[in-house]
Design an enzyme around this catalytic site. Structure first.
Site, PDB file in Angstrom:
ATOM      1  N   GLY A 237       0.801  -1.225  -0.038  1.00 28.77           N
ATOM      2  CA  GLY A 237      -0.032   0.070   0.077  1.00 28.77           C
ATOM      3  C   GLY A 237       0.779   1.215  -0.012  1.00 28.77           C
ATOM      4  O   GLY A 237       0.155   2.432  -0.138  1.00 28.77           O
ATOM      5  N   CYS A 340     -13.507   5.554 -28.204  1.00 29.47           N
ATOM      6  CA  CYS A 340     -14.777   6.337 -28.334  1.00 29.47           C
ATOM      7  C   CYS A 340     -15.472   6.651 -27.133  1.00 29.47           C
ATOM      8  O   CYS A 340     -16.641   6.112 -26.941  1.00 29.47           O
ATOM      9  CB  CYS A 340     -15.601   5.478 -29.356  1.00 29.47           C
ATOM     10  SG  CYS A 340     -14.880   5.077 -30.760  1.00 29.47           S
ATOM     11  N   TYR A 369      -0.266  -1.242 -12.337  1.00 29.56           N
ATOM     12  CA  TYR A 369      -1.604  -1.223 -12.854  1.00 29.56           C
ATOM     13  C   TYR A 369      -2.029  -0.357 -13.957  1.00 29.56           C
ATOM     14  O   TYR A 369      -3.173   0.068 -14.308  1.00 29.56           O
ATOM     15  CB  TYR A 369      -2.248  -0.448 -11.689  1.00 29.56           C
ATOM     16  CG  TYR A 369      -2.157  -1.028 -10.270  1.00 29.56           C
ATOM     17  CD1 TYR A 369      -2.783  -2.290 -10.023  1.00 29.56           C
ATOM     18  CD2 TYR A 369      -1.545  -0.476  -9.193  1.00 29.56           C
ATOM     19  CE1 TYR A 369      -2.367  -3.060  -8.948  1.00 29.56           C
ATOM     20  CE2 TYR A 369      -1.198  -1.174  -8.147  1.00 29.56           C
ATOM     21  CZ  TYR A 369      -1.535  -2.344  -7.818  1.00 29.56           C
ATOM     22  OH  TYR A 369      -1.370  -3.130  -6.876  1.00 29.56           O
TER      23      TYR A 369
HETATM   24  N1  PLP Z   1      -1.555  -6.835  -1.062  1.00 25.67           N
HETATM   25  C1  PLP Z   1      -2.827  -7.157  -1.284  1.00 25.67           C
HETATM   26  C2  PLP Z   1      -3.700  -8.053  -0.767  1.00 25.67           C
HETATM   27  C3  PLP Z   1      -3.341  -6.094  -2.163  1.00 25.67           C
HETATM   28  O1  PLP Z   1      -4.701  -6.317  -2.645  1.00 25.67           O
HETATM   29  C4  PLP Z   1      -2.736  -5.411  -3.062  1.00 25.67           C
HETATM   30  C5  PLP Z   1      -3.366  -4.262  -3.846  1.00 25.67           C
HETATM   31  O2  PLP Z   1      -4.336  -4.241  -4.121  1.00 25.67           O
HETATM   32  C6  PLP Z   1      -1.499  -5.277  -2.463  1.00 25.67           C
HETATM   33  C7  PLP Z   1      -0.683  -5.979  -1.456  1.00 25.67           C
HETATM   34  C8  PLP Z   1      -0.456  -4.239  -3.166  1.00 25.67           C
HETATM   35  O3  PLP Z   1      -0.831  -2.834  -3.053  1.00 25.67           O
HETATM   36  P1  PLP Z   1       0.177  -1.822  -3.548  1.00 25.67           P
HETATM   37  O4  PLP Z   1       0.432  -1.957  -4.887  1.00 25.67           O
HETATM   38  O5  PLP Z   1      -0.632  -0.383  -3.412  1.00 25.67           O
HETATM   39  O6  PLP Z   1       1.411  -1.867  -2.884  1.00 25.67           O
END
Ligand code: PLP
Length: 410
Positions: A237, A340, A369
């Site tokens: 996160g 579009c 992402y």
């Molecule tokens: N762990 C879990 C269970 C997740 O769902 C996510 C992202 O959705 C992550 C880790 C990784 O998050 P980040 O890319 O924000 O570090």
């Protein structure tokens, strides 16, 4: 012109070369556009390696037993699994498809954690047959599905922590499709025992693109207070800078916050995705049209859009952009994709230097992402992934072809 450093939004080691063109991993992106076409995802390999080492070193300096797990949904690509396996990370997968890629990238099954709020029986079969290290169980139904199987598991907890980030990427609050609320955890623990599963610990992930260290510290506190477990997985996160005004905490500060609480006899796991790969990648496009509406707006349209970067449309994510060989412009424009949809806007308020058809446009911080969520809307071909290092570029995922679009027809 002297070589100039670019902002922290660009991959580590990026610079403007003597011709005033952006270089990523030592490669001139205007030349990359010529050689490989656009759009394309361009990564500085050393950036990803440096960040994985920063995680390992930050943990190593503070605690004996730990594991850094690459949250591979951020960028699930065989070459990047291989890179992080080489660096000594573990990985998580959120589907049997990601599991397939992780194994193809050379990850030892033992180092793989499987996630998902609705793993199918086939996903679970694949994971167990491959011998994954742990399955992170997410629901009572899943525990039931695993009954009697030989499986090591963690229980996913929603710890009731709500960081300030977009609601679509908050996952730790009570009202969540993921995991067990705090009140349900004792029942989940008992259900695992009753189903004959080996429960090794707990997992929680509070959400993504988070800058608040206190939220991570609180998460660690909540998990530590939930009993003695061999493994505690504190999720991922940590946010990154998408625009130059953003100053996320350093990896070391984040790890420090996670470990401020004392962990005794515990192996601490951490699961970063975006903070390992997000800043390492840029997307390059070619400008196709410039539409000036006097007194209203100038649209600069590029040869990609919501098929290669869905984040602005999905949760209003903000990006910057530059013309790759004329950095530092001051004309306010809107970067539109070629789909579009009026909502197909990549950057609402970019500052460019006199954009013209044929220019190579770059959006930084698209390493996480982007490729992961790429799609074929309007039958666009998904872009290649190019790894750059010391001036050498190698295509690790090729551009799709029109034959790829008809390959699944029956
Ligand atoms: N762990 C879990 C269970 C997740 O769902 C996510 C992202 O959705 C992550 C880790 C990784 O998050 P980040 O890319 O924000 O570090």
């Amino acid at each position: 012109m002297a070589a100039v450093a670019v902002s922290h939004v660009y991959p580590l080691g990026s610079r403007l070369n003597e011709q005033g063109r952006l270089e990523v991993g030592g490669c001139d992106v205007v030349e990359l556009a010529r050689e490989f076409g656009t759009p394309a995802y361009v990564y500085a390999e050393d950036d990803m390696r440096a960040r994985s080492r920063a995680y390992l070193e930050a943990f190593r300096a503070r605690i004996e037993r730990f594991e850094v797990i690459y949250a591979s949904k951020a960028f699930p690509c065989t070459a990047v699994y291989r890179l992080f396996a080489e660096e000594g990370l573990s990985t998580d997968v959120a589907s049997a498809g990601e599991l397939h890629l992780a194994l193809a990238g050379g990850f030892e099954p033992e180092l793989i954690y499987m996630h998902g709020n609705n793993k199918t029986p086939a996903d679970l079969d694949d994971a167990l047959e491959a011998g994954v290290g742990h399955i992170v169980v997410d629901s009572f139904d899943e525990i039931d599905r695993l009954r009697g199987r030989e499986a090591r598991v963690l229980v996913r907890v929603t710890p009731g922590i709500k960081p300030s980030t977009h609601s679509y990427i908050q996952t730790g609050q009570e009202d969540s499709k993921f995991g067990f609320g705090l009140d349900d955890v004792p029942r989940a623990v008992a259900a695992c025992a009753e189903a004959g599963l080996q429960l090794d610990g707990l997992h929680a992930h509070i959400g993504s693109q988070v800058f608040e260290l206190e939220a991570f510290e609180r998460l660690a506190e909540v998990l530590v207070d939930m009993g003695d477990w061999p493994l505690l997985n504190l999720g991922g996160g940590l946010g990154i800078a998408y625009t130059r005004d953003q100053r996320p905490p350093a990896i070391e500060e984040y790890v420090d916050a996670l470990l401020r609480h004392a962990f005794e006899g515990v192996t601490v796991l951490c699961e970063p995705g975006r903070s390992l790969v997000g800043s390492a990648g840029v997307t390059i496009y070619t400008v196709g049209t410039v539409k000036r509406i006097p007194g209203v707006r100038t649209y600069v349209a590029v040869d990609g859009g919501m098929s290669d970067n869905l984040r602005p449309m999905l949760y209003g994510a903000r990006y910057e952009a530059e013309i790759a060989d004329r950095f530092g412009g001051g004309d306010q424009v809107t970067i539109a994709g070629m789909h579009c949809e009026s909502g197909d806007i990549l950057v609402r308020d970019a500052l460019l230097d006199d954009p013209r058809p044929g220019d190579v446009l770059v959006t930084p911080a698209t390493g996480a992402y982007g490729h992961a969520m790429a799609n074929n809307y309007n039958a666009l071909l998904r872009p290649p992934v190019i790894f750059c290092k010391d001036g050498d570029a190698r295509v690790v995922v090729r551009r799709e072809t029109y034959d790829d679009l008809t390959r699944r027809d029956v």
